[in-house]
Design a protein around this motif. Sequence first.
Motif, PDB file in Angstrom:
ATOM      1  N   LEU A   9      45.280  43.819  49.327  1.00 33.99           N
ATOM      2  CA  LEU A   9      44.823  44.578  48.169  1.00 33.99           C
ATOM      3  C   LEU A   9      45.302  46.026  48.245  1.00 33.99           C
ATOM      4  O   LEU A   9      45.697  46.619  47.231  1.00 33.99           O
ATOM      5  N   THR A  10      45.290  46.594  49.447  1.00 36.02           N
ATOM      6  CA  THR A  10      45.773  47.968  49.634  1.00 36.02           C
ATOM      7  C   THR A  10      47.254  48.062  49.284  1.00 36.02           C
ATOM      8  O   THR A  10      47.693  49.026  48.636  1.00 36.02           O
ATOM      9  N   ALA A  11      48.022  47.064  49.689  1.00 36.05           N
ATOM     10  CA  ALA A  11      49.457  47.053  49.376  1.00 36.05           C
ATOM     11  C   ALA A  11      49.689  46.973  47.872  1.00 36.05           C
ATOM     12  O   ALA A  11      50.562  47.654  47.324  1.00 36.05           O
ATOM     13  N   LEU A  12      48.898  46.145  47.200  1.00 30.06           N
ATOM     14  CA  LEU A  12      49.024  46.052  45.747  1.00 30.06           C
ATOM     15  C   LEU A  12      48.719  47.387  45.077  1.00 30.06           C
ATOM     16  O   LEU A  12      49.389  47.795  44.128  1.00 30.06           O
ATOM     17  N   GLU A  13      47.704  48.076  45.584  1.00 26.18           N
ATOM     18  CA  GLU A  13      47.328  49.365  45.006  1.00 26.18           C
ATOM     19  C   GLU A  13      48.439  50.390  45.187  1.00 26.18           C
ATOM     20  O   GLU A  13      48.734  51.176  44.280  1.00 26.18           O
ATOM     21  N   LYS A  14      49.092  50.391  46.332  1.00 24.39           N
ATOM     22  CA  LYS A  14      50.189  51.327  46.591  1.00 24.39           C
ATOM     23  C   LYS A  14      51.369  51.063  45.664  1.00 24.39           C
ATOM     24  O   LYS A  14      52.142  51.974  45.349  1.00 24.39           O
ATOM     25  N   GLN A  15      51.517  49.805  45.220  1.00 24.69           N
ATOM     26  CA  GLN A  15      52.608  49.437  44.310  1.00 24.69           C
ATOM     27  C   GLN A  15      52.224  49.613  42.841  1.00 24.69           C
ATOM     28  O   GLN A  15      52.981  49.223  41.962  1.00 24.69           O
ATOM     29  N   SER A  16      51.066  50.210  42.588  1.00 28.32           N
ATOM     30  CA  SER A  16      50.521  50.318  41.212  1.00 28.32           C
ATOM     31  C   SER A  16      50.433  48.938  40.570  1.00 28.32           C
ATOM     32  O   SER A  16      50.723  48.760  39.395  1.00 28.32           O
ATOM     33  N   GLY A 312      60.089  50.719  32.836  1.00 31.35           N
ATOM     34  CA  GLY A 312      60.845  50.686  34.096  1.00 31.35           C
ATOM     35  C   GLY A 312      59.956  50.336  35.270  1.00 31.35           C
ATOM     36  O   GLY A 312      59.603  49.174  35.475  1.00 31.35           O
ATOM     37  N   GLY A 313      59.556  51.333  36.030  1.00 28.46           N
ATOM     38  CA  GLY A 313      58.747  51.089  37.216  1.00 28.46           C
ATOM     39  C   GLY A 313      57.271  50.917  36.891  1.00 28.46           C
ATOM     40  O   GLY A 313      56.774  51.380  35.858  1.00 28.46           O
ATOM     41  N   ASN A 314      56.546  50.267  37.801  1.00 31.20           N
ATOM     42  CA  ASN A 314      55.114  50.047  37.614  1.00 31.20           C
ATOM     43  C   ASN A 314      54.342  51.358  37.474  1.00 31.20           C
ATOM     44  O   ASN A 314      53.477  51.504  36.605  1.00 31.20           O
ATOM     45  N   ILE A 334      52.197  46.055  31.328  1.00 34.24           N
ATOM     46  CA  ILE A 334      52.559  44.764  31.921  1.00 34.24           C
ATOM     47  C   ILE A 334      53.551  45.048  33.039  1.00 34.24           C
ATOM     48  O   ILE A 334      54.613  45.639  32.801  1.00 34.24           O
ATOM     49  N   ARG A 335      53.200  44.640  34.255  1.00 35.41           N
ATOM     50  CA  ARG A 335      53.964  45.064  35.423  1.00 35.41           C
ATOM     51  C   ARG A 335      54.544  43.883  36.191  1.00 35.41           C
ATOM     52  O   ARG A 335      54.157  42.742  35.990  1.00 35.41           O
TER      53      ARG A 335
END
Length: 374
Positions: A9-16, A312-314, A334-335
């Motif tokens: 979950l932390t990794a997902l948050e860092k990737q927005s 473009g980016g998340n 939408i990401r």
Amino acid sequence: MKQNYIDRLTALEKQSNLRKIPQAVPQGQVNLSSNDYLGIAADLRLKTEFLESQNLAELNFTAASSRLLTGNCSEYDRLEKLIAQAYQRESCLVFNSGYHANIGILPALAGSRDLIIADKLVHASIIDGLQLSKAEIRRYRHQHYDHLESLLQKYRDDYEQVFIVTESIFSMDGDLANLPTLVRLKKQYKAFLYVDEAHALGVSGTQGLGLSEHDDLMQDIDFIVGTFGKALASVGAFVVCDTVFKNYLINTSRSFIFTTALPSINLAWTVFIFEKMLKMTERRKQLEQLCIDFSECLNIPYQSHIIPVIIGGNNEAVRVAERLREEGFYILPIRHPTVPEGTARLRISLYAGLQIGELNKLINQLTAHDAKMD
């Protein structure tokens, strides 16, 4: 152990890319993330007319069991007959949702000696259905029908049955499948054609029956899937097909067999609104003109009522969406991985009843962002 999931979950948050369930749309904001394409969900006049036309004491708020036990009711029969007649087809079978339909139909029909060839960008529910199937699965490049034909030429003779699978209006890009070409290929290679009309139902065609009606191909598509939860402001889904396939699905589709039926009050509303939808010609025309005008203002080629604005980016997509919400426009980003990496977007869903003047501030914000990115 549990820490593994905390780290993920932390990794997902860092990737927005961490999803959270949003609150209800704030009052006063223009909701451009809804699938209420005909503006039915907010139409109090239709709700009042429905309630006044029904004997509510005879309608139930639960079915309490599956249709194959005690959950069936006369409203199911009315709805399925109505839809089959509208499409001028033999039969219709109602499912609990578009997800139930897409994870239940293809796994029931396609076995280990069969091949399914699906467009690369079909919806996640279809992908899950493909994965549940015992058939061989191949994907053709999005809207690349030469690639599809090359796969048919190479593999058709190796399989007992072949299913070609597509959406009609694609949910993320709003682009349209070339149904005449798909019908030609399915006939030439003796395949079945499965078309998900979820985002075209209510919007395309004279009666709103979808792109298959618009292209006059309702008789040529073996399985037409539609959903009630978008433009029809209800719940559930359906497939129109030949009677033999309906009977087969009743006996083999796990998502149909092993689920509690829909309540009769929901089915009655769907019957009521489906009949209304067939005559909503002016709403469809108004929506089409709105989409043309909006696309022109953004210098984006008009395709449908789903208008993707690629950011473009998340991270940037999240920032732009937050800024637009501050300006009164409820648009969710939408990401990736829902869309390919680097194509995070604002998926703008327009709806009948909205005026182009209400979107001027949004247009200015988006054109300013484009100019900044250039």
